[in-house]
Scaffold this motif. Sequence first.
Motif, PDB file in Angstrom:
ATOM      1  N   LEU A  66      -5.105   0.932  -3.372  1.00 35.92           N
ATOM      2  CA  LEU A  66      -6.327   0.716  -2.605  1.00 35.92           C
ATOM      3  C   LEU A  66      -6.691  -0.761  -2.498  1.00 35.92           C
ATOM      4  CD1 LEU A  66      -8.539   3.682  -3.779  1.00 35.92           C
ATOM      5  CD2 LEU A  66      -7.655   3.271  -1.487  1.00 35.92           C
TER       6      LEU A  66
ATOM      7  N   PRO B 137      -8.044  -6.110   7.688  1.00 34.96           N
ATOM      8  CA  PRO B 137      -9.050  -6.462   6.682  1.00 34.96           C
ATOM      9  C   PRO B 137     -10.246  -7.216   7.259  1.00 34.96           C
ATOM     10  CG  PRO B 137      -7.150  -7.889   6.468  1.00 34.96           C
ATOM     11  CD  PRO B 137      -6.816  -6.866   7.509  1.00 34.96           C
TER      12      PRO B 137
ATOM     13  N   ARG C  26     -14.582   0.507  11.690  1.00 35.94           N
ATOM     14  CA  ARG C  26     -13.300   1.212  11.542  1.00 35.94           C
ATOM     15  C   ARG C  26     -13.369   2.590  12.195  1.00 35.94           C
ATOM     16  NH1 ARG C  26      -9.822  -0.606   6.942  1.00 35.94           N
ATOM     17  NH2 ARG C  26     -10.803  -2.501   6.228  1.00 35.94           N
TER      18      ARG C  26
ATOM     19  N   ASP D 229      -5.379  -3.173   1.385  1.00 35.52           N
ATOM     20  CA  ASP D 229      -5.891  -2.474   2.563  1.00 35.52           C
ATOM     21  C   ASP D 229      -4.829  -2.502   3.654  1.00 35.52           C
ATOM     22  OD1 ASP D 229      -7.388  -1.321   4.526  1.00 35.52           O
ATOM     23  OD2 ASP D 229      -8.939  -2.856   4.576  1.00 35.52           O
TER      24      ASP D 229
ATOM     25  N   TRP E 257     -16.435  -2.012   7.667  1.00 41.17           N
ATOM     26  CA  TRP E 257     -16.358  -0.572   7.441  1.00 41.17           C
ATOM     27  C   TRP E 257     -16.963   0.199   8.618  1.00 41.17           C
ATOM     28  CZ3 TRP E 257     -13.710   2.571   4.504  1.00 41.17           C
ATOM     29  CH2 TRP E 257     -14.123   3.893   4.359  1.00 41.17           C
TER      30      TRP E 257
ATOM     31  N   LEU F 184      -8.861   6.407   3.678  1.00 35.98           N
ATOM     32  CA  LEU F 184      -9.217   5.667   2.470  1.00 35.98           C
ATOM     33  C   LEU F 184     -10.094   6.492   1.530  1.00 35.98           C
ATOM     34  CD1 LEU F 184      -9.848   2.167   4.080  1.00 35.98           C
ATOM     35  CD2 LEU F 184      -7.897   2.874   2.688  1.00 35.98           C
TER      36      LEU F 184
ATOM     37  N   TYR G 174       0.836  -1.204   0.000  1.00 38.35           N
ATOM     38  CA  TYR G 174       0.000   0.000   0.000  1.00 38.35           C
ATOM     39  C   TYR G 174       0.871   1.254   0.000  1.00 38.35           C
ATOM     40  CZ  TYR G 174      -3.267   3.570   1.584  1.00 38.35           C
ATOM     41  OH  TYR G 174      -4.009   4.717   1.700  1.00 38.35           O
TER      42      TYR G 174
ATOM     43  N   GLN H  52      -9.319   6.102   9.834  1.00 32.20           N
ATOM     44  CA  GLN H  52      -9.075   5.112   8.789  1.00 32.20           C
ATOM     45  C   GLN H  52     -10.034   5.317   7.622  1.00 32.20           C
ATOM     46  OE1 GLN H  52      -9.203   1.135  10.356  1.00 32.20           O
ATOM     47  NE2 GLN H  52      -7.390   1.423  11.620  1.00 32.20           N
TER      48      GLN H  52
END
Length: 82
Positions: A39, A46, A53, A42, A50, A61, A12, A57
Amino acid sequence: MKSNQKIMRFLYIGFTALGIYQAFRGEFSQAAMSLGVALAFDPFNPNQTWKERPLWQKATLIIHLGLCAAFFGYEIGFADRG
């Protein structure tokens, strides 16, 4: 941290750095591609959904995705100009 997560984080950061370098050189289509590939790796947990998070974070992203889209849009919009 598992070694797989370390590799994902390394990839990344590597693709993000490559994309930023390409943007400074004026190669916006290549920068958009490198940032888009970054992208896929991650850098965070992982297994975390979502919704679970932290805000920083999510913001990281989303800003990354926006930068990728901006470079792509810039290249498409100004490709026909000399």
